[in-house]
Design an enzyme around this catalytic site. Structure first.
Site, short mmCIF file in Angstrom:
data_model
loop_
_atom_site.label_atom_id
_atom_site.label_comp_id
_atom_site.label_asym_id
_atom_site.label_seq_id
_atom_site.Cartn_x
_atom_site.Cartn_y
_atom_site.Cartn_z
N CYS A 2 0.83 -1.20 0.00
CA CYS A 2 0.00 0.00 0.00
C CYS A 2 0.87 1.26 0.00
O CYS A 2 1.84 1.35 0.74
CB CYS A 2 -0.95 0.08 1.19
SG CYS A 2 -2.09 -1.28 1.29
N ARG A 27 4.26 -0.25 -4.69
CA ARG A 27 3.93 -0.79 -3.37
C ARG A 27 2.67 -1.64 -3.38
O ARG A 27 2.34 -2.29 -2.39
CB ARG A 27 3.76 0.35 -2.37
CG ARG A 27 5.01 1.18 -2.17
CD ARG A 27 4.75 2.31 -1.22
NE ARG A 27 4.52 1.85 0.13
CZ ARG A 27 5.48 1.61 1.02
NH1 ARG A 27 6.74 1.80 0.68
NH2 ARG A 27 5.20 1.17 2.22
N TRP A 75 -2.42 -2.89 -1.75
CA TRP A 75 -2.06 -4.30 -1.89
C TRP A 75 -2.92 -5.03 -0.86
O TRP A 75 -2.75 -4.84 0.33
CB TRP A 75 -0.58 -4.51 -1.61
CG TRP A 75 -0.09 -5.89 -1.93
CD1 TRP A 75 0.34 -6.34 -3.13
CD2 TRP A 75 0.03 -6.99 -1.03
NE1 TRP A 75 0.71 -7.66 -3.04
CE2 TRP A 75 0.53 -8.08 -1.76
CE3 TRP A 75 -0.25 -7.17 0.33
CZ2 TRP A 75 0.76 -9.33 -1.19
CZ3 TRP A 75 -0.01 -8.40 0.90
CH2 TRP A 75 0.48 -9.47 0.14
N ASN A 101 -2.06 2.08 5.54
CA ASN A 101 -1.10 1.06 5.10
C ASN A 101 -0.74 0.26 6.35
O ASN A 101 -0.28 0.84 7.32
CB ASN A 101 0.12 1.76 4.50
CG ASN A 101 1.30 0.83 4.31
OD1 ASN A 101 1.12 -0.37 4.12
ND2 ASN A 101 2.51 1.37 4.35
N GLY A 102 -0.97 -1.06 6.33
CA GLY A 102 -0.65 -1.87 7.50
C GLY A 102 -1.80 -2.82 7.83
O GLY A 102 -2.69 -3.02 7.01
N GLU A 487 18.35 -16.98 -7.64
CA GLU A 487 17.92 -15.63 -8.02
C GLU A 487 17.44 -15.61 -9.48
O GLU A 487 16.45 -14.96 -9.80
CB GLU A 487 19.09 -14.65 -7.79
CG GLU A 487 18.84 -13.22 -8.17
CD GLU A 487 17.64 -12.54 -7.51
OE1 GLU A 487 17.07 -13.09 -6.55
OE2 GLU A 487 17.26 -11.46 -7.98
N LYS A 491 13.71 -14.49 -10.59
CA LYS A 491 13.44 -13.42 -11.57
C LYS A 491 12.47 -13.91 -12.63
O LYS A 491 11.55 -13.21 -13.00
CB LYS A 491 14.73 -12.95 -12.27
CG LYS A 491 15.67 -12.06 -11.53
CD LYS A 491 15.15 -10.72 -11.14
CE LYS A 491 14.40 -10.76 -9.87
NZ LYS A 491 14.88 -10.53 -8.62
N GLU A 494 8.82 -14.54 -11.11
CA GLU A 494 8.03 -13.40 -10.63
C GLU A 494 7.55 -12.48 -11.75
O GLU A 494 6.49 -11.88 -11.62
CB GLU A 494 8.74 -12.63 -9.50
CG GLU A 494 10.03 -11.95 -9.84
CD GLU A 494 10.72 -11.33 -8.62
OE1 GLU A 494 10.11 -11.15 -7.56
OE2 GLU A 494 11.92 -11.01 -8.75
N HIS A 510 18.74 -35.77 -7.36
CA HIS A 510 17.88 -36.27 -6.28
C HIS A 510 16.44 -35.80 -6.46
O HIS A 510 15.70 -35.73 -5.48
CB HIS A 510 18.43 -35.80 -4.93
CG HIS A 510 19.81 -36.32 -4.66
ND1 HIS A 510 20.06 -37.64 -4.39
CD2 HIS A 510 21.01 -35.70 -4.66
CE1 HIS A 510 21.37 -37.81 -4.23
NE2 HIS A 510 21.96 -36.64 -4.39
N LYS A 609 6.51 -4.30 -3.99
CA LYS A 609 7.95 -4.11 -3.79
C LYS A 609 8.32 -4.06 -2.33
O LYS A 609 9.38 -4.49 -1.92
CB LYS A 609 8.36 -2.80 -4.47
CG LYS A 609 9.83 -2.52 -4.36
CD LYS A 609 10.45 -2.32 -5.69
CE LYS A 609 11.95 -2.39 -5.65
NZ LYS A 609 12.46 -3.72 -5.97
C1 G6P Z 1 9.38 -8.26 -2.02
C2 G6P Z 1 10.00 -7.75 -3.30
C3 G6P Z 1 11.34 -8.44 -3.54
C4 G6P Z 1 12.26 -8.25 -2.35
C5 G6P Z 1 11.59 -8.70 -1.05
C6 G6P Z 1 12.40 -8.26 0.16
O1 G6P Z 1 9.01 -9.59 -2.17
O2 G6P Z 1 9.12 -7.98 -4.39
O3 G6P Z 1 11.95 -7.89 -4.70
O4 G6P Z 1 13.43 -8.98 -2.55
O5 G6P Z 1 10.29 -8.12 -0.91
O6 G6P Z 1 12.37 -6.87 0.22
P1 G6P Z 1 13.49 -5.97 0.87
O7 G6P Z 1 13.03 -4.57 0.62
O8 G6P Z 1 13.50 -6.31 2.34
O9 G6P Z 1 14.78 -6.29 0.22
#
Ligand code: G6P
Length: 614
Positions: A2, A27, A75, A101-102, A487, A491, A494, A510, A609
């Site tokens: 949010c 957000r 969100w 937000n929260g 990673e 990527k 997501e 395995h 994010k």
């Molecule tokens: C969300 C974002 C990711 C990020 C993660 C941790 O899932 O989409 O890209 O890696 O949060 O966020 P931070 O701000 O703590 O790195």
């Protein structure tokens, strides 16, 4: 999680709110809404499921007047993302509107109490309960809005950043926070409120970060007043913003993600600037200098993080164990905080977070602090909650990262962790001078090597084309390249919604090997180093089952190149530093695949994010 914005002053609020919401859309983008109080005293609320652009289309022909207003991009936590559950929410009389937000954890019991007093609720949200509660207190205790907010928040358990407006008090808005971020920009005769500084920077560089349990009463043309929930007046501390407007705009790129991938030579350099001097054989890190004794004596390092930042922590594990010879554990913050973990005062806990606001990481920090550990932060957002909650640490200086899929923040985190590991190794005497110097020189060369990899973009786009219709993908790596495989898989899944898994190459036999057939793309990090021959064998195992191999190899490699369907040659570097270079082609591949599939690269579905709820 949010985004919230607010404005009070002499300009039209609506365009400021909409631009702010667009900047905060990373957000959350389940719904968006605004409320403005116009000259005639009408409190107009417009809200819509979906993106800010849908709200704009909906509000086009409506009355958008008013020099005071609030806006929200959501969100969803409580209640599905629909028009009714969108913010702002009205109070019972419709005199108050609120954005939030929260999460209000005890909303159900408050709601029951208010229902008994004939309050009627339109939505399923915890937010609507809060605005009803504020009004209930305001009316029954005969309080002004600021005091009513204070009194109501004393009854609330949970996290919040809220902004409230009162139809009967058009010259005031009230903001408060606990656990969720809130910044107030001080303009000339006007105020800007937002979840982070990005909607504010265009108008003013003077900002005040609200602390937990503080309530700001913001009056048009007057000085900002802040009180805490115990009614103690707080003198606002005005920070100067250092971010520039260009850094939060696309700058000619199609997507923020692509821009941020291309920024990596600079963001890695900026994360080392003033800290690393290979010629002098020196690493200086101001934020950890006071903790050097702890570095010397530490029995263990524990990384806590989520998502991509957790992957950076895994790279950190290899670096710190190899160089500083200290045992390392890498924890998902969300698991760590609920496990009654064993933490000793001579542990160093390092929290890694791009946003510096991730709720689970923040809670893990509080837990570690309560057990007496030294807690350091590796954050990107200056002044963020995690940066402020830790005993020390180092910023990553990647600049604002807007694309939801993290790219430049990851390489900046790995850069800072490498410097920390090298520094700790030096302090503990666990690295030879020659190796130390060699690594410093190698680090200095990383930005130009990333530059080289970025030149492979056209080739990577071609490879992406052949895999764009895949349904699954496997990423393999060994040693320090294993987190790179994780990673790479994250990527892809997501942003393109292709199911992908990262695996240690040898573990493949395995389980995941059962999935391999001629349809299955397998991405392998097969750069030169101690594990090279072993990875070559793993590639052969995949080929024997007709899997399609795309290998990231060291420039000049012959063996893997012959076996692979596609080979991506990256410049040679020290084995420990390979993640900083090898992750770049995987980011670009995911980007192109997602674009070719027509996905919203910067705002993938269901993600946000900054995850400020647990
Ligand atoms: C969300 C974002 C990711 C990020 C993660 C941790 O899932 O989409 O890209 O890696 O949060 O966020 P931070 O701000 O703590 O790195």
């Amino acid at each position: 999680m949010c985004g919230i914005v607010g404005y009070i002053g002499n300009r039209d609020a609506y365009p400021i709110l909409i631009k702010g919401l667009q900047r905060l859309e990373y957000r959350g983008y389940d719904s968006a809404g605004v409320a403005m109080l116009n000259k005639a005293g009408d409190l107009n609320v417009y809200k819509r499921k979906g993106k800010v652009s849908e709200l704009v289309a909906f509000a086009k022909d409506k009355d958008l007047g008013g020099t005071v207003g609030i806006g929200h991009t959501r969100w969803a936590t409580h209640g599905e993302p629909n028009d009714v559950n969108s913010h702002p929410h009205y109070s019972q009389s419709k005199n108050l509107v609120l954005i939030h937000n929260g999460i209000i954890e005890n909303y159900a019991s408050i709601k029951e109490g208010l229902k008994k007093r004939n309050h009627e609720f339109l939505s399923q949200t915890d937010t609507e309960v809060l605005v009803h509660l504020i009004e209930h207190v305001q009316v029954h205790e005969n309080m002004k809005l600021g005091h009513a907010v204070q009194a109501a928040l004393k009854q609330v358990i949970g996290a919040y950043a809220i902004v409230v407006m009162d139809k009967n008090d058009p010259d005031t808005i009230v903001a408060a926070k606990k656990g969720s971020p809130m910044v107030i920009g001080i303009g000339e005769g006007d105020f800007f409120i937002a979840s982070d500084a990005s909607p504010i920077v265009e108008y003013t560089k003077n900002v005040v970060y609200l602390d937990d349990e503080q309530v700001a009463v913001i009056r048009r043309g007057q000085e900002l007043k802040i009180r805490n929930l115990k009614d103690k007046e707080i003198t606002p501390y005005v920070h100067k913003l250092t971010i520039e407007l260009e850094s939060i705009e696309k700058g000619g790129y199609d997507h923020f993600m692509l821009k941020e991938i291309y920024e990596q030579p600079r963001s890695v350099m900026d994360s080392m600037r003033g800290r690393l001097n290979a010629h002098e054989g020196e690493i200086k890190m101001g934020g950890i200098v006071d903790h050097e004794k702890k570095f010397e004596k530490a029995k263990r390092i524990i990384f806590v993080a989520c998502g991509t930042s957790w992957h950076a922590g895994l790279v950190g594990e290899y670096l710190f164990e190899e160089l500083a010879r200290v045992p390392v554990e890498v924890e998902y913050a969300s698991e760590f905080r609920y496990r009654n973990p064993i933490i000793y005062p001579d542990d160093i806990v390092i929290a890694i977070s791009q946003s510096g606001e991730t709720a689970d990481t923040l809670a893990a920090i509080e837990l570690a602090k309560s057990k007496g550990a030294t807690v350091l932060g590796v954050c990107n957002v200056v002044g963020s909650s995690i940066a402020r909650a830790t005993h020390g640490g180092s910023y990553t200086h990647a600049g604002p990262e807007i694309g939801v899929a993290s790219t430049k923040a990851f390489t900046a985190q790995v850069t800072v962790l490498t410097l920390m590991a090298l520094h700790m190794a030096k302090v503990r005497g666990t690295v030879s001078e020659t190796r130390y110097r060699q690594l410093l020189y190698e680090m200095e060369a990383i930005p130009s090597k990333i530059e080289e990899v970025l030149k492979l973009n056209d080739k990577l786009r071609e490879i992406a084309y052949t895999y764009k219709d895949s349904r699954n993908a496997l990423y393999l790596g060994r040693g320090v390249s294993f987190p790179v495989a994780l990673e790479g898989a994250l990527k892809l899944k997501e942003i393109s919604y292709i199911h992908a898994e990262g695996y240690p190459a040898a573990e493949m036999k395995h389980g995941p090997i059962a999935l391999i057939d001629e349809e299955m793309p397998v991405f392998v990090i097969a750069t030169k180093g101690a594990n090279y021959e072993k990875v070559v064998s793993n590639i052969q195992e995949v080929k024997a089952r007709k899997g399609k191999i795309t290998a990231v190899v060291t420039s000049g490699d012959k063996e893997v190149k012959e076996m692979a369907d596609y080979a991506i040659e990256i410049p040679q570097t020290d084995e420990l530093l390979v993640p900083l270079i090898a992750v770049i082609p995987l980011q670009l591949l995911s980007y192109h695949i997602a674009v070719m599939r027509g996905c919203n690269v910067d705002q993938p579905r269901n993600l946000a994010k900054s995850v400020t709820v647990e």
